[in-house]
Write an enzyme that holds these catalytic residues in place. Sequence first.
Site, mmCIF file in Angstrom:
data_model
loop_
_atom_site.group_PDB
_atom_site.id
_atom_site.type_symbol
_atom_site.label_atom_id
_atom_site.label_comp_id
_atom_site.label_asym_id
_atom_site.label_seq_id
_atom_site.Cartn_x
_atom_site.Cartn_y
_atom_site.Cartn_z
ATOM 1 C CG HIS A 162 -1.693 1.495 0.856
ATOM 2 N ND1 HIS A 162 -3.211 1.347 1.232
ATOM 3 C CD2 HIS A 162 -1.311 2.700 1.638
ATOM 4 C CE1 HIS A 162 -3.474 1.571 1.172
ATOM 5 N NE2 HIS A 162 -2.907 3.108 1.442
ATOM 6 C CD GLU A 163 1.962 3.623 3.696
ATOM 7 O OE1 GLU A 163 1.506 5.194 2.843
ATOM 8 O OE2 GLU A 163 0.036 3.413 4.696
ATOM 9 C CG HIS A 171 0.441 5.728 -0.759
ATOM 10 N ND1 HIS A 171 -1.076 6.552 -0.649
ATOM 11 C CD2 HIS A 171 -0.424 5.244 0.729
ATOM 12 C CE1 HIS A 171 -1.976 6.945 -0.167
ATOM 13 N NE2 HIS A 171 -1.917 5.827 -0.093
ATOM 14 C CD GLU A 218 -5.998 5.647 0.377
ATOM 15 O OE1 GLU A 218 -5.053 6.153 0.379
ATOM 16 O OE2 GLU A 218 -5.724 4.715 1.175
HETATM 17 ZN ZN ZN Z 1 -3.341 5.233 2.215
#
Ligand code: ZN
Length: 495
Positions: free
Chosen positions: A258-259, A262, A287
């Site tokens: 997830h990170e 980003h 997101e």
């Molecule tokens: Zn996030």
Amino acid sequence: MYEQLMLMLKRYYSLQSALSLFYFDMDTNAAEGSIQRSAEVTNQLSAMALELLKSDSLKETLQLAKQEPLDATQKRMIAIVEKQLKQLEAIPNALYLENEALCTKAQWAWEDAKTKDDYDLFKPYLKQIIEKSKQMAQLKREPGQSLYDVLLDDYEEGMDEKSYDDFFELIKKELVPVIKKVNARKKPRPHFMDERYDVDKQKQFNHELASYEGFDFKRGMMKETEHPYTTNLHKDDVRLTNHYYEDNFTSALFSTIHEAGHGIYEQNIADAFTMSPAVHISSGMHESQSRFMENCIGRSEAFWKPLYPRLQSYFEAQLKDVSLDEFIDAINLSECSCIRTEADELTYPLHILIRYELEKQMINGDVDIEKLPSMWNAMYKQYLGVDVPSCREGILQDVHWSGGSFGYFPTYALGSAIACQLYAYLKKTEPLEVWLEEEDLSKLCAWLKENVQSFGCLKTTNEMLREVTGEPFNPRYYIDYLKEKAAKMYKIQDI
Ligand code: ZN
């Protein structure tokens, strides 16, 4: 004059970089005794940045630049700065500072209340924060906007109550019945998920995983914090954090994916746009990039096919007898729970729907602050069928409201939906599975960079979606993706 304006803004973004570095350091490295004085430094830096942005010389330069012949990019840059300035000007300095001070106190109160599981300790602060947020929204409001519209637009330009109402109505109508069916066929959590996994080995594997995904460690790093997040000083210094649990190895695994999602988004912005008004500011878009990687890619079989043997080699004792199919099944299990951050893909948007409905009433109406916990609990029962055992696992679980971040939550669900629209288009037009199975994510990263990530917020979300996929935001792709997955995983025919 346009060049002059950009130079002035560079100073503003340099101060922002310094602030990001300070915050990150305070979170990860700084000695405990340094925090108070460093907080004074960050307050000063923050005030300098604000003064610079609101200065007469910047405003004059902006007005002169507007009279020059400008191309589309330059016009959009100026429009972003103008909007930002207009919003800042609408709030008197005294009110802005009062709100900052209130949020600082409220954060402490919230932490204390959560630890002691006592809503009454947070209640007076929440009441004041709601009032302040309404007061500020009132000052920023444009004709035709509701108070909540103003706050929603702060996090995702162009989104309002009407668009979110339609989105969440569809989620409610389509997903609540699916969740009920899935719940009736509940699968047990396999044993290997809860075994102990050496934290040092986890760190090594997760570093490798972020790199494999496309995160460039020559221009970034990964450290540890209580809650994982991503920050950046500029596109060549992007910082991820993670949290490792010995008895829950998939937590760090999916935080990494997830990170890093980003992080890649930040690293891939065009050189001309980093440290400029075009930086990635849309929360929904940000997101969408992390959830695209975490869910659409990171929970797929094609992604793990080449990677799973490597994970097995790190954790032989725990995983040698677990097949790829069993692993994929386990990382896609769905279960109704009380905690948003632990929710699976299917139930996640319902956690957001509950917060959206409550926020709408808090900001537009006159909600009885005493009744909020019982309203929260009733909605969890209604939509997810769970009993919330405590305020700590209920209304006090998230940090957002103590910081006055009303309007932020909906972007989490929006991001997941944008991700699925991009995913559907990509699967239709490119050999995505082949790319993943070939153990080479560079083609996927190049596609994302070229079509989505390099532009920063120069394009709005809808403009980007229209240009890339041929249609504006369409939540149908999200619903279909979740339904298809549930049907396959839980062998449900009539979904
Ligand atoms: Zn996030």
